[in-house]
Design a protein around this motif. Structure first.
Motif, PDB file in Angstrom:
ATOM      1  N   GLN A 135       0.625  -0.679   3.376  1.00  0.00           N
ATOM      2  CA  GLN A 135       0.566  -1.233   4.811  1.00  0.00           C
ATOM      3  C   GLN A 135      -0.495  -1.015   5.539  1.00  0.00           C
ATOM      4  O   GLN A 135      -0.832  -1.842   6.155  1.00  0.00           O
ATOM      5  CB  GLN A 135       1.744  -0.569   5.484  1.00  0.00           C
ATOM      6  CG  GLN A 135       3.157  -0.662   4.962  1.00  0.00           C
ATOM      7  CD  GLN A 135       4.268  -0.230   5.524  1.00  0.00           C
ATOM      8  OE1 GLN A 135       4.238   0.941   6.240  1.00  0.00           O
ATOM      9  NE2 GLN A 135       5.731  -0.664   5.444  1.00  0.00           N
ATOM     10  N   HIS A 136      -1.266  -0.037   5.201  1.00  0.00           N
ATOM     11  CA  HIS A 136      -2.470   0.388   5.988  1.00  0.00           C
ATOM     12  C   HIS A 136      -3.637  -0.706   5.198  1.00  0.00           C
ATOM     13  O   HIS A 136      -4.159  -1.254   6.247  1.00  0.00           O
ATOM     14  CB  HIS A 136      -3.060   1.854   5.554  1.00  0.00           C
ATOM     15  CG  HIS A 136      -4.321   2.241   6.216  1.00  0.00           C
ATOM     16  ND1 HIS A 136      -4.652   2.545   7.617  1.00  0.00           N
ATOM     17  CD2 HIS A 136      -5.395   2.252   5.640  1.00  0.00           C
ATOM     18  CE1 HIS A 136      -5.766   2.623   7.978  1.00  0.00           C
ATOM     19  NE2 HIS A 136      -6.363   2.604   6.657  1.00  0.00           N
ATOM     20  N   LEU A 137      -3.716  -0.762   4.093  1.00  0.00           N
ATOM     21  CA  LEU A 137      -4.567  -1.943   3.602  1.00  0.00           C
ATOM     22  C   LEU A 137      -4.257  -3.449   4.197  1.00  0.00           C
ATOM     23  O   LEU A 137      -4.944  -4.167   4.621  1.00  0.00           O
ATOM     24  CB  LEU A 137      -4.431  -2.150   2.134  1.00  0.00           C
ATOM     25  CG  LEU A 137      -5.167  -0.742   1.469  1.00  0.00           C
ATOM     26  CD1 LEU A 137      -5.042  -0.845  -0.149  1.00  0.00           C
ATOM     27  CD2 LEU A 137      -6.519  -0.836   1.642  1.00  0.00           C
ATOM     28  N   ILE A 138      -2.862  -3.527   4.359  1.00  0.00           N
ATOM     29  CA  ILE A 138      -2.610  -4.859   4.918  1.00  0.00           C
ATOM     30  C   ILE A 138      -2.893  -5.046   6.288  1.00  0.00           C
ATOM     31  O   ILE A 138      -3.434  -6.117   6.784  1.00  0.00           O
ATOM     32  CB  ILE A 138      -1.264  -5.082   4.801  1.00  0.00           C
ATOM     33  CG1 ILE A 138      -0.833  -5.456   3.483  1.00  0.00           C
ATOM     34  CG2 ILE A 138      -0.498  -6.410   5.400  1.00  0.00           C
ATOM     35  CD1 ILE A 138       0.784  -5.231   3.050  1.00  0.00           C
ATOM     36  N   VAL A 139      -2.827  -3.968   7.080  1.00  0.00           N
ATOM     37  CA  VAL A 139      -3.069  -4.153   8.619  1.00  0.00           C
ATOM     38  C   VAL A 139      -4.606  -4.069   8.766  1.00  0.00           C
ATOM     39  O   VAL A 139      -5.025  -4.795   9.644  1.00  0.00           O
ATOM     40  CB  VAL A 139      -2.649  -2.558   9.253  1.00  0.00           C
ATOM     41  CG1 VAL A 139      -3.184  -2.508  10.685  1.00  0.00           C
ATOM     42  CG2 VAL A 139      -1.178  -2.680   9.359  1.00  0.00           C
TER      43      VAL A 139
END
Length: 151
Positions: A135-139
C-alpha cells in the motif's frame, strides 16, 4: 531476582532426558507461554511452590532453559507407554529434546497447540506487513504519477 509478567498458559512438572552419556530423566518445572516453553530446575520448583504460580521467578537465570516457538520446528514421536506420554521437541537447528509426562497432563498437545497458534500469529503479521508495504508503494507511486502529470 528476575521477574517477568509473561502470561503462563500451563505450569507443572515434566521430565526431560539429559544430554549426557547416561541420558537420565530429570524433573523440570515447566511454564508454557505464548512465546514458548521455560524449563526450571526442580530445586527452584521446591523453593517456589508457595509463590503465585502465574509469575515466573528465577533466582538462577543461567539454569533456566528457554525453548522459543520461533526456534521450534515440531513436536514429534508421541508414544504412550504405561502411565507416561513420551514426545520429542525438534528445534529448527535439528536438536531433539525428549520429554515425558503423565498421560493425563497432556503437555505434548498443549505445546503443539501453542506452537501452531504462535506460527499462525507470525504468518498473519507477515501478511499484514507485506500489505502495508504494498500500500505504501502504491501511494508513493500514485504521488509520483500526479507530480509528473502536473509538471
Amino acid at each position: 531476582m528476575l521477574e517477568s509478567s509473561v502470561k503462563v498458559l500451563k505450569e507443572g512438572l515434566m521430565e526431560k532426558r539429559s544430554d549426557g552419556l547416561l541420558q537420565l530423566w530429570k524433573k523440570k518445572r515447566c511454564f508454557l507461554t505464548e512465546e514458548g516453553l521455560l524449563l526450571h530446575p526442580p530445586k527452584q520448583h521446591d523453593q517456589q511452590q508457595h509463590q503465585n504460580h502465574h509469575q515466573i521467578t528465577a533466582s538462577e537465570p543461567g539454569k533456566i532453559k528457554e525453548l522459543l516457538f520461533s526456534n521450534m520446528k515440531t513436536v514429534d514421536c508421541v508414544e504412550r507407554k504405561g502411565k507416561y506420554v513420551y514426545f520429542t521437541v525438534v528445534m529448527a537447528e535439528g536438536k531433539e529434546i525428549d520429554f515425558r509426562c503423565p498421560q493425563e497432563e497432556g503437555w505434548n498437545a498443549e505445546i503443539t497447540l501453542q506452537m501452531v497458534q504462535y506460527k499462525n500469529r507470525q504468518a498473519i503479521l507477515a501478511v499484514k506487513s507485506t500489505r502495508q508495504k504494498q500500500q505504501h508503494l502504491i501511494v508513493a507511486h500514485g504521488h509520483n504519477i500526479i507530480r509528473n502529470s502536473l509538471a
